[in-house]
Design a protein around this motif. Structure first.
Motif, PDB file in Angstrom:
ATOM      1  N   LYS A   3       0.831  -1.200   0.000  1.00  0.00           N
ATOM      2  CA  LYS A   3       0.000   0.000   0.000  1.00  0.00           C
ATOM      3  C   LYS A   3       0.867   1.252   0.000  1.00  0.00           C
ATOM      4  O   LYS A   3       0.602   2.217  -0.718  1.00  0.00           O
ATOM      5  CB  LYS A   3      -0.918  -0.004   1.222  1.00  0.00           C
ATOM      6  N   ARG A   4       1.923   1.222   0.818  1.00  0.00           N
ATOM      7  CA  ARG A   4       2.821   2.383   0.880  1.00  0.00           C
ATOM      8  C   ARG A   4       3.545   2.585  -0.450  1.00  0.00           C
ATOM      9  O   ARG A   4       3.723   3.718  -0.905  1.00  0.00           O
ATOM     10  CB  ARG A   4       3.832   2.204   2.012  1.00  0.00           C
ATOM     11  N   GLU A   7       1.144   4.268  -2.706  1.00  0.00           N
ATOM     12  CA  GLU A   7       0.894   5.650  -2.307  1.00  0.00           C
ATOM     13  C   GLU A   7       2.061   6.560  -2.692  1.00  0.00           C
ATOM     14  O   GLU A   7       1.857   7.662  -3.220  1.00  0.00           O
ATOM     15  CB  GLU A   7       0.657   5.732  -0.796  1.00  0.00           C
ATOM     16  N   VAL A   8       3.263   6.101  -2.419  1.00  0.00           N
ATOM     17  CA  VAL A   8       4.449   6.918  -2.717  1.00  0.00           C
ATOM     18  C   VAL A   8       4.578   7.154  -4.218  1.00  0.00           C
ATOM     19  O   VAL A   8       4.831   8.278  -4.682  1.00  0.00           O
ATOM     20  CB  VAL A   8       5.725   6.252  -2.163  1.00  0.00           C
ATOM     21  N   ILE A   9       4.405   6.083  -5.004  1.00  0.00           N
ATOM     22  CA  ILE A   9       4.532   6.215  -6.451  1.00  0.00           C
ATOM     23  C   ILE A   9       3.456   7.127  -7.018  1.00  0.00           C
ATOM     24  O   ILE A   9       3.743   8.049  -7.792  1.00  0.00           O
ATOM     25  CB  ILE A   9       4.493   4.830  -7.125  1.00  0.00           C
ATOM     26  N   LEU A  10       2.192   6.917  -6.618  1.00  0.00           N
ATOM     27  CA  LEU A  10       1.094   7.727  -7.144  1.00  0.00           C
ATOM     28  C   LEU A  10       1.247   9.198  -6.763  1.00  0.00           C
ATOM     29  O   LEU A  10       1.010  10.098  -7.582  1.00  0.00           O
ATOM     30  CB  LEU A  10      -0.246   7.192  -6.626  1.00  0.00           C
TER      31      LEU A  10
END
Length: 305
Positions: A3-4, A7-10
């Protein structure tokens, strides 16, 4: 954790997809494709194939077969060069304000043909550079080793291509071409510099030749030589002016390693500039400029530090 990662990539994709004002200001106004560094590299390789067909391809003694191969290279060169010049014309500040696709292609095609018309002269000049390097280096056992191995030959092929495109006022591509050689050989020659025939650089690493340099015939440089600017001129608004600011090196001059020749000065013909010195004044023909003798000083009590 997955999930992280998402989130970081998006989050960063979103941030980096937004064009900042600074980014917009650095892009040309049109939305046409930009020049391709890889395609420019292929263009240089095609010129090498034309100039040194026996060294870069299969050796052919039959002139008709040789002619066919060179013809194929030249057709590909004209096609690729036209396309890359067209992409580069976006950066042309002196061109027509409203550059249509039709005008851009026709102008690019004209420039590519003008360049191809000068290939015989480029070839002649490069072979004089090969001869100069062979004559100047006793470690060169044959011409093949000079052509295959010496960084100056790779550099001068790039430079002489780039200089001709620079003379034709093609934007961007000339600097891409010289920087490709710079990154490989450590020899930095601006495409605007004017260099005569029979030019040699022994070893070469760290040599810098500025944009407004004028270099005559039969000039030899060694590693680490700088032909640079001493100072810069500005207009009333504080903008740097592009005026002649680099040295003029006349015929039959030799400059040894790590010498720095700075400013719009003239080094007279048949002069020798020794290593590890700064030259900021004109030098008369047939001069010999050397380092001052070493001076021994005491450093007792901190004196002389």
């Amino acid at each position: 954790m997955e999930k992280r990662v998402s989130e970081v990539i998006l989050r960063n994709v979103e941030l980096l997809s937004h064009m900042s004002e600074q980014e917009v200001g650095m892009m040309p106004a049109t939305e046409a494709p930009l020049p391709s560094v890889e395609q420019v590299e292929r263009i240089v390789m095609l010129v090498k194939n034309i100039i040194f067909p026996d060294y870069t391809g299969k050796r052919q003694s039959d002139e008709s077969i040789r002619s066919f191969s060179i013809g194929e290279y030249m057709v590909e060169l004209q096609r690729r060069l036209t396309k890359q010049i067209a992409h580069g014309l976006q950066f042309c500040e002196d061109c027509e304000q409203n550059k249509t696709k039709e005008w851009t292609y026709k102008e690019a095609e004209r420039l590519s043909l003008d360049f191809i018309d000068t290939l015989p002269e480029i070839k002649r000049l490069i072979y004089t550079d090969v001869q100069a390097m062979f004559d100047n280096d006793p470690a060169a056992p044959n011409y093949g080793e000079v052509i295959f191995c010496y960084p100056i030959i790779n550099t001068m092929i790039h430079y002489r291509i780039a200089h001709r495109l620079h003379e034709l006022r093609v934007p961007v591509l000339p600097r891409i071409i010289t920087e490709q050689a710079h990154s490989v050989t450590g020899i930095d020659i601006h495409p605007g510099a004017q260099i005569g025939e029979y030019f040699a650089i022994d070893h070469g690493t760290g040599v810098v030749i500025g944009e407004t340099c004028i270099i005559g015939n039969h000039v030899t440089l060694y590693q680490g030589v700088t032909l640079g600017a001493k100072s810069f001129k500005y207009d009333e608004l504080g903008n740097m002016l592009n005026v002649p600011r680099h040295p003029i090196i006349e015929d039959y001059v030799t400059v040894y390693s790590n010498a720095s020749i700075l400013g719009r000065i003239t080094i007279g013909h048949h002069s020798v500039i020794g290593g590890n010195i700064w030259v900021t004044n004109n030098v008369a023909p047939y001069s010999r400029i050397q380092q001052s003798k070493a001076v021994q000083s005491s450093f007792e009590g901190g004196l002389g530090i």
